[in-house]
Design a protein around this motif. Structure first.
Motif, PDB file in Angstrom:
ATOM      1  N   ALA A 121      18.964  51.272 -25.782  1.00  0.00           N
ATOM      2  CA  ALA A 121      18.558  52.669 -25.963  1.00  0.00           C
ATOM      3  C   ALA A 121      19.430  53.309 -27.032  1.00  0.00           C
ATOM      4  CB  ALA A 121      18.696  53.438 -24.650  1.00  0.00           C
ATOM      5  N   HIS A 122      18.809  54.079 -27.916  1.00  0.00           N
ATOM      6  CA  HIS A 122      19.435  54.894 -28.961  1.00  0.00           C
ATOM      7  C   HIS A 122      19.592  54.142 -30.285  1.00  0.00           C
ATOM      8  CE1 HIS A 122      19.825  57.935 -25.988  1.00  0.00           C
ATOM      9  NE2 HIS A 122      20.621  57.196 -25.234  1.00  0.00           N
ATOM     10  N   ALA A 123      20.588  53.274 -30.442  1.00  0.00           N
ATOM     11  CA  ALA A 123      20.818  52.602 -31.727  1.00  0.00           C
ATOM     12  C   ALA A 123      20.785  53.609 -32.878  1.00  0.00           C
ATOM     13  CB  ALA A 123      19.785  51.491 -31.948  1.00  0.00           C
ATOM     14  N   VAL A 124      21.523  54.709 -32.699  1.00  0.00           N
ATOM     15  CA  VAL A 124      21.559  55.760 -33.722  1.00  0.00           C
ATOM     16  C   VAL A 124      22.518  55.371 -34.846  1.00  0.00           C
ATOM     17  CG1 VAL A 124      22.207  58.170 -34.163  1.00  0.00           C
ATOM     18  CG2 VAL A 124      20.967  57.562 -32.061  1.00  0.00           C
ATOM     19  N   HIS A 125      23.714  54.899 -34.449  1.00  0.00           N
ATOM     20  CA  HIS A 125      24.739  54.597 -35.446  1.00  0.00           C
ATOM     21  C   HIS A 125      24.840  53.086 -35.640  1.00  0.00           C
ATOM     22  CE1 HIS A 125      25.874  58.793 -35.690  1.00  0.00           C
ATOM     23  NE2 HIS A 125      25.646  58.823 -34.392  1.00  0.00           N
ATOM     24  N   VAL A 126      23.869  52.532 -36.364  1.00  0.00           N
ATOM     25  CA  VAL A 126      23.869  51.097 -36.657  1.00  0.00           C
ATOM     26  C   VAL A 126      23.784  50.914 -38.167  1.00  0.00           C
ATOM     27  CG1 VAL A 126      22.994  50.233 -34.449  1.00  0.00           C
ATOM     28  CG2 VAL A 126      21.370  51.032 -36.161  1.00  0.00           C
ATOM     29  N   GLU A 127      24.629  50.041 -38.680  1.00  0.00           N
ATOM     30  CA  GLU A 127      24.638  49.778 -40.115  1.00  0.00           C
ATOM     31  C   GLU A 127      23.645  48.668 -40.436  1.00  0.00           C
ATOM     32  OE1 GLU A 127      28.790  49.153 -41.032  1.00  0.00           O
ATOM     33  OE2 GLU A 127      29.181  51.329 -40.879  1.00  0.00           O
ATOM     34  N   ASP A 128      23.409  48.505 -41.730  1.00  0.00           N
ATOM     35  CA  ASP A 128      22.388  47.557 -42.176  1.00  0.00           C
ATOM     36  C   ASP A 128      22.615  46.151 -41.603  1.00  0.00           C
ATOM     37  OD1 ASP A 128      20.065  47.404 -44.179  1.00  0.00           O
ATOM     38  OD2 ASP A 128      21.285  45.644 -44.641  1.00  0.00           O
ATOM     39  N   TRP A 129      23.845  45.677 -41.656  1.00  0.00           N
ATOM     40  CA  TRP A 129      24.125  44.315 -41.174  1.00  0.00           C
ATOM     41  C   TRP A 129      23.991  44.214 -39.658  1.00  0.00           C
ATOM     42  CZ3 TRP A 129      28.241  43.727 -37.789  1.00  0.00           C
ATOM     43  CH2 TRP A 129      29.173  44.779 -37.754  1.00  0.00           C
ATOM     44  N   GLU A 130      24.207  45.331 -38.979  1.00  0.00           N
ATOM     45  CA  GLU A 130      24.010  45.319 -37.523  1.00  0.00           C
ATOM     46  C   GLU A 130      22.523  45.192 -37.190  1.00  0.00           C
ATOM     47  OE1 GLU A 130      26.478  49.081 -36.998  1.00  0.00           O
ATOM     48  OE2 GLU A 130      27.040  47.952 -35.198  1.00  0.00           O
ATOM     49  N   MET A 131      21.697  45.854 -38.017  1.00  0.00           N
ATOM     50  CA  MET A 131      20.243  45.738 -37.801  1.00  0.00           C
ATOM     51  C   MET A 131      19.791  44.292 -38.000  1.00  0.00           C
ATOM     52  SD  MET A 131      18.709  49.164 -39.589  1.00  0.00           S
ATOM     53  CE  MET A 131      19.915  50.299 -40.234  1.00  0.00           C
TER      54      MET A 131
END
Lengths: 430, 430
Positions: free
Chosen positions: B249-259
């Motif tokens: 739930a949320h995944a608001v603060h995710v950087e490109d490599w985390e995606m």
């Protein structure tokens, strides 16, 4: 006219103290409010007593920017940028518009607005006699202006100015005072400076305020700088516009020093947050505008770019968006948002002596919400529930000038079925 | 069970071709869809024929993140930042919660969801037996999990894990298959690594997916880096969580490599756009998440931070916000938003073989909208009208597994009046 009183309501006065009265009452007679306070124990002097049993009662909302006729174009073109949307989709089809389109499009918009608790709206368009007649018949309140686009010949511009002036003169303070008017150059990018100056002079002559689109998109601001060497705010200031009371729609792309100019002249702003998002025009600097003391109200813009006229959506959106964008959950609390939709709306169109709050002597323009629904439970905080959990669809009864125009969610002054038939007849030809 | 057919609807199938069928029909029997297509001329084989006369018929919406019990806290605390809101307002009052609170709070939430067209919801909370019993009785569908906060003693953690496991085991595939379960560590900032590992092992053992809050706020990400030397995505990957099917739930603060990591493991995301705005948590990088091929669904979060459970608001918000924030009016068109609320919702909880679209063999979970209203005129583009102009309040009839649970806007399986009485009785003690 008889003496009426609504009793046992949760009354959101929106007055200077923002009084919220539980088990409150509002009485009215001859279209005016005669009492606001706790429900009196003796009600024998009233001819009609309406017990609303805890439901919320608040001033009718004020929608300070729109184009009611354009509801015929709802869903006709979505997910496109503003200039392409305007130039390829809206303007070509609007060129085919007749009085019939204006009449039925406006009626459709009025149904939407009344049903969702808007009792006063601003409209800028053409075929404004049709709009005014629809307002008169529906019993809603409106501040109307014939928007002038300055393209084409000098003769065309002159004829538009004459049409706009005679409309503004003829309809101001008509419909028992429910209709007032303004003068309206469409925007700095569609009206040359000399045309704007002529319109301003006419507004001075007629003693009427001005309404204009301003700084809606970045590209329009850049065009203004290229053409006239100034950003729109300075440009309009130089043309003398702001000496006259002015309501600008949008003000999305305004810098800090431009806000100082707007504040200096007490220029009013209509924030059109949903339309601005949908057309990707940008996000207006609302917290900064408010901190300068500028009066900021809410507008839906047309249902071609929104795509409805339920101002409750703007109400929730202003209370949500800036928190997320600025990482500050305290920005634009619920009460401030509700002020923008009511009393600040009235101030933005210079009618705050008549509407925008529930106070003795003001016009009896108010709405009753059906709060006996899950969305309003438990009964912690009515203003929070209204703004964050409510919907315009929950509006049950609507009164304008003491006359009931919506009853149990149905418009009683406009034939909804007929209007739906006519708008579909007209739109099939697009 | 009898053979039923709805005829002459505007059917939004949400199938692989996104078919929109005008004058369409949907037939169902024994809880399953047996036909979707143009209305047949011969209807003699059906026991019941329901003519919806152009109204929209679409899959019930799927709300992929929430805490139904918390509806008792609607409007209890607004306009505060997440940590202060949680630590000073929510957690102290939740500590006083009993089974009674869970029961009535959940019933209130179920009324809201059914009334606004949500037929399946995800819930993460405690007292989950109460939630499951309410789901069973109301006839709604849910994917449920006992959320575990890892504070306190080892004994407390162990008892929570046992409670969560036995709940997940006992209720999976109950209520005629309408209830499925998951295992749920609350978040990386409330559960130590070894506790998360234990929960993951238990999920593997029970062959169940995992649901967790992740990267909702910037401060929580920073805390994770300070405590464990990694941002949450990498941290959870290292703990082996993503080897098991996971919904974050949320995944608001995710950087490109985390995606990229989320995409690699096919981790599902619940975007909670309104809750994230209201708590000023931020704006999730939705266009980037979608471009990586990640399944993104919509969640309301609880009505304490929203403040309602009308998923139509999320539907419109995702189609609006990113256009304005990224200056691109083509982002998240209406159809994509509707997919997120339906078929992607089903995919996010691994139920897309059963729900999320109207197709033969799937469960008969669908809703009918009252579109004979101004908001849906003229009839240009039904999906645009639904997303941009519609409201959950326009949902008229709701069916789950072929059984009608909402009729003409009223819940027929839950006693609304009783629930409203009980939630106010309980909340008066806060």
């Amino acid at each position: 006219m008889s003496k009426k009183i609504m009793t046992n309501g949760t009354i959101m006065t929106m007055d200077a103290e923002n009084r919220l009265i539980k088990k409150g009452a509002i009485a009215f007679e001859d279209g005016q409010i005669t009492f606001v306070g706790e429900t009196p124990s003796d009600l024998s002097s009233y001819d009609e007593i309406i017990d609303v049993d805890g439901d919320y009662v608040l001033p009718g909302l004020v929608n300070t920017h729109g184009h009611a006729s354009m509801s015929l174009l709802r869903g006709y073109a979505d997910d496109l940028p503003l200039q392409q949307w305007l130039e390829e989709k809206m303007w070509p089809i609007e060129a085919t518009y007749t009085k019939d389109h204006a009449k039925w499009g406006t009626n459709l918009s009025i149904i939407e607005m009344l049903r969702t608790g808007t009792t006063t709206f601003v409209d800028m368009y053409d075929n404004m006699d049709e709009v005014a007649m629809a307002v008169d018949a529906a019993g809603i309140r409106a501040r109307l202006c014939r928007g002038m686009i300055g393209f084409g010949s000098e003769e065309l511009r002159q004829s538009k100015l004459e049409e706009a002036s005679s409309f503004a003169r003829n309809w101001n303070n008509q419909a028992n005072g429910r209709i007032t008017t303004m003068m309206s150059p469409h925007s700095p990018y569609t009206c040359a400076p000399d045309f704007i100056e002529k319109i301003v002079s006419k507004a001075v002559e007629l003693n009427l305020p001005i309404h204009i689109h301003m700084s809606e998109t970045q590209s329009e601001v850049e065009l203004n700088v290229r053409e006239y060497g100034e950003r729109p705010v300075k440009h309009l200031e130089k043309l003398g516009m702001f000496e006259q009371p002015t309501l600008v729609a949008h003000a999305v792309h305004v810098e800090d020093w431009e806000m100082d100019i707007l504040a200096k002249y007490d220029v009013k702003v209509s924030n059109n947050i949903i339309s601005n998002l949908k057309l990707a025009s940008g996000i207006a600097p609302l917290p900064a505008l408010l901190s300068k003391g500028i009066t900021v109200s809410l507008g839906t813009d047309s249902s071609a770019s929104n795509n409805n006229l339920d101002l409750f959506e703007e109400l929730k959106q202003v209370a949500m968006l800036y928190k997320g964008v600025h990482n500050d959950a305290t920005l634009i609390p619920a009460e401030k948002a509700l002020q923008m939709a009511t009393i600040h709306g009235a101030e933005a169109i210079w009618l705050d002596d008549q509407i925008g709050s529930l106070e003795v002597g003001k016009q009896a323009d108010f709405i009753v919400m059906n709060t006996k629904q899950a969305f309003y439970q438990p009964a912690h905080n009515p203003i929070s529930h209204l703004v964050y959990s409510g919907s315009g669809r929950d509006v049950k009864d609507v009164y304008v000038q003491g006359k009931q125009v919506v009853k149990n969610g149905e418009c009683v002054t406009v034939d909804e079925e007929r209007v739906i038939f006519e708008v579909n007849r007209l739109s099939q030809k697009f």
